[in-house]
Write a protein that holds these residues in place. Structure first.
Motif, mmCIF file in Angstrom:
data_model
loop_
_atom_site.group_PDB
_atom_site.id
_atom_site.type_symbol
_atom_site.label_atom_id
_atom_site.label_comp_id
_atom_site.label_asym_id
_atom_site.label_seq_id
_atom_site.Cartn_x
_atom_site.Cartn_y
_atom_site.Cartn_z
ATOM 1 N N ASP A 339 -4.882 27.220 65.263
ATOM 2 C CA ASP A 339 -6.251 26.962 64.804
ATOM 3 C C ASP A 339 -6.289 26.000 63.620
ATOM 4 O OD1 ASP A 339 -7.200 28.646 66.734
ATOM 5 O OD2 ASP A 339 -7.369 30.391 65.410
ATOM 6 N N ASP A 340 -5.161 25.866 62.905
ATOM 7 C CA ASP A 340 -5.125 25.038 61.698
ATOM 8 C C ASP A 340 -4.478 23.679 61.918
ATOM 9 O OD1 ASP A 340 -6.260 27.139 60.200
ATOM 10 O OD2 ASP A 340 -4.289 28.047 59.867
ATOM 11 N N VAL A 341 -4.131 23.349 63.164
ATOM 12 C CA VAL A 341 -3.393 22.115 63.427
ATOM 13 C C VAL A 341 -4.130 20.889 62.907
ATOM 14 C CG1 VAL A 341 -2.587 20.570 65.243
ATOM 15 C CG2 VAL A 341 -2.122 23.013 65.398
ATOM 16 N N VAL A 342 -5.408 20.786 63.207
ATOM 17 C CA VAL A 342 -6.182 19.598 62.806
ATOM 18 C C VAL A 342 -6.212 19.471 61.291
ATOM 19 C CG1 VAL A 342 -8.447 18.506 62.861
ATOM 20 C CG2 VAL A 342 -7.580 19.663 64.894
ATOM 21 N N ASP A 343 -6.463 20.576 60.593
ATOM 22 C CA ASP A 343 -6.529 20.533 59.131
ATOM 23 C C ASP A 343 -5.180 20.197 58.519
ATOM 24 O OD1 ASP A 343 -9.211 21.167 59.184
ATOM 25 O OD2 ASP A 343 -8.886 23.326 58.978
ATOM 26 N N VAL A 344 -4.112 20.774 59.087
ATOM 27 C CA VAL A 344 -2.777 20.514 58.556
ATOM 28 C C VAL A 344 -2.395 19.052 58.744
ATOM 29 C CG1 VAL A 344 -0.327 20.942 58.969
ATOM 30 C CG2 VAL A 344 -1.900 22.859 58.727
ATOM 31 N N CYS A 345 -2.621 18.511 59.938
ATOM 32 C CA CYS A 345 -2.301 17.108 60.195
ATOM 33 C C CYS A 345 -3.119 16.183 59.292
ATOM 34 C CB CYS A 345 -2.550 16.771 61.659
ATOM 35 S SG CYS A 345 -1.365 17.523 62.804
ATOM 36 N N SER A 346 -4.382 16.543 59.087
ATOM 37 C CA SER A 346 -5.236 15.742 58.209
ATOM 38 C C SER A 346 -4.722 15.773 56.769
ATOM 39 C CB SER A 346 -6.675 16.264 58.275
ATOM 40 O OG SER A 346 -7.509 15.557 57.381
ATOM 41 N N ALA A 347 -4.288 16.958 56.304
ATOM 42 C CA ALA A 347 -3.766 17.080 54.939
ATOM 43 C C ALA A 347 -2.495 16.254 54.773
ATOM 44 C CB ALA A 347 -3.504 18.547 54.626
ATOM 45 N N LEU A 348 -1.624 16.275 55.787
ATOM 46 C CA LEU A 348 -0.387 15.497 55.710
ATOM 47 C C LEU A 348 -0.683 13.996 55.753
ATOM 48 C CD1 LEU A 348 1.968 17.638 57.975
ATOM 49 C CD2 LEU A 348 2.039 17.407 55.482
ATOM 50 N N GLU A 349 -1.700 13.594 56.502
ATOM 51 C CA GLU A 349 -2.102 12.186 56.496
ATOM 52 C C GLU A 349 -2.605 11.772 55.125
ATOM 53 O OE1 GLU A 349 -4.238 10.413 59.958
ATOM 54 O OE2 GLU A 349 -4.248 12.480 60.723
ATOM 55 N N ASP A 350 -3.367 12.650 54.479
ATOM 56 C CA ASP A 350 -3.850 12.357 53.120
ATOM 57 C C ASP A 350 -2.678 12.209 52.150
ATOM 58 O OD1 ASP A 350 -6.447 12.464 54.011
ATOM 59 O OD2 ASP A 350 -6.796 14.528 53.337
#
Length: 452
Positions: A339-350
């Motif tokens: 459920d957190d994949v999108v948020d985690v990937c976005s945080a790592l991109e940031d």
């Protein structure tokens, strides 16, 4: 030149060749192979009993009753649980019965290398005695498998056990309770952390004396890896205790009785104490102390592998990574739930965008970013959400590729990576177990028909 092959019967081979064959089998194959006949069974005994797992107090007692004690000399990995499963079975002097069963097995297992103890609350202090004689034991895991509020597991008992092992290198503790003797300031104070009373009878240790609080673990000179989870780490002695070990791997979890700020402060304090030797660290809480971001003064000058657990607050990823910039981190591995994949990937991109913005000196040693995902029930995700997650992982990997970073994003292969354990989690013994031991005991007594 034509090659010729010859075959010979198994029993015509020299014993040395037979042993070489059996030693290359895993536990399951060795057990299956041992069923050929009684002679093969005897050859397979060392491989069969190399790893033993007993999941309850009843299983331990049946193992002691049914398996010849001499077989225990082959055990190298042992996983024991003192939880009673069948409440209808008469178990005298429980929990003393669990302590006695463990002592009997440890005394009979001098070649033990790895030990997992899942204890149903505190055991009798006599449990400490056999550990001084386990000269081969290097990996120890102790977990309280009971409700901490009703059956706490004393830090004094656990520390004394760990300090008694001559060559202990890796220690993993889960849900260990503070002793009132070492934490009187917690009594009757919100958030009401469970305390152990009556453990002042744990005898003084030859080298630690009566100071058997959790920070005294740092005085074990052979210790290289320390994992502590679901345990209160607010003892001020983490700062003042002299460090005798050279920890290489540190894995600290949060205390569910305390808030995020308290857990973060505890983590930072312990990191600063043992940081000079740490090469690998598993992070559950955010790090807010900016001193970690300065290479000239960071207490983590050797940190090269950083693991972030699925319980880490995703919105703190960028700030925490910035605050750890003083360390020469080469590999970042992050776990998350699906459920957190999108948020985690976005945080790592940031974070990677920040790396580009700050220039080559910021995380210049970084070579790899991996994301391990725990699978959810497929029915809980519709097609649109699924596509969104796929797209997020693709964007992250493309970003890594543009920065010449290696990256793997995929499903976690081992459920233990997510449930209560990180990449640093302790290995579990997974060899012979009940009812297997009963079958092997039957062969030892000449009743081979039980194996059919």
């Amino acid at each position: 030149m034509a090659l010729t092959t010859t075959s010979c019967a198994w029993h015509t081979l020299p014993n040395e060749m037979k042993l070489a064959v059996v030693e290359n089998l895993d536990s399951d194959d060795a057990r299956a192979f041992s069923r050929v006949d009684l002679r093969t069974y005897k050859i397979c005994i060392p491989a069969t009993f190399k790893s033993v797992k007993l999941n309850s107090l009843e299983q331990m007692q049946r193992f002691l009753d049914d398996v010849p004690r001499t077989y225990c000399q082959h055990i190298q990995e042992l996983d024991l649980c003192t939880q009673a499963v069948n409440c209808d079975v008469e178990i005298p002097s429980y929990p003393r019965a669990g302590t006695d069963a463990i002592i009997s097995l440890l005394i009979a297992s001098p070649r033990l290398i790895k030990l997992v103890l899942r204890l149903a609350g505190s055991s009798d202090k006599s449990l400490i005695t056999p550990f001084a004689y386990l000269t081969e034991l290097k990996h120890l895991t102790i977990t309280n498998c009971s409700d901490e509020g009703h059956s706490p597991l004393s830090e004094r008992l656990v520390v004394s056990i760990a300090a008694s092992i001559p060559c202990l290198q890796e220690l993993s503790l889960d849900k260990i309770s503070r002793s009132k003797m070492h934490a009187p300031e917690l009594e009757g104070v919100y958030p009401y952390v469970p305390l152990v009373i009556g453990d002042d009878d744990v005898p003084a240790h030859p080298s630690l004396g009566s100071e058997l609080s959790l920070p005294s673990l740092l005085r074990i000179p052979t210790l290289k890896k320390l994992t502590i989870r679901d345990t209160h780490l607010g003892d001020g002695r983490w700062v003042t205790t002299p460090v005798a070990c050279r920890l290489e791997v540190l894995d600290l979890g949060s205390c569910y009785h305390e808030n995020e700020d308290f857990n973060s402060a505890c983590t930072e304090r312990i990191m600063a104490t043992v940081g000079p030797t740490i090469a690998e660290f598993s992070l559950t809480t955010s790090v807010s102390d900016t001193v970690f971001a300065k290479p000239s003064v960071t207490p983590l000058p050797r940190l090269r592998k950083l693991h972030i657990t699925p319980f880490f607050p995703v919105d703190s990823v960028v700030d925490t990574m910035s605050n750890l910039a003083g360390s020469p981190i080469e590999t970042l591995s992050m776990q998350c739930f699906e459920d957190d994949v999108v948020d985690v990937c976005s945080a790592l991109e940031d974070f990677l965008s920040l790396r580009v913005e700050r220039g080559p000196e910021f995380y210049q040693k970084l070579k790899r970013i991996d994301v391990s995902i725990a699978a959810n029930d497929p029915s809980s995700c519709d097609d649109e959400e699924y596509e969104e997650r796929i797209e997020a992982t693709k964007r992250l990997q493309e970003f890594c590729r543009d920065l010449q970073l290696s990256s793997v994003v995929g499903k976690a292969q081992d459920p233990a990576l997510i449930h209560g354990s990180s990449f640093l989690g302790p290995s579990r013994a997974s060899g012979i177990s009940i009812p297997d031991c009963e079958k092997f005991a039957a062969v030892a007594n000449g009743r081979a028909n039980f194996l059919l």
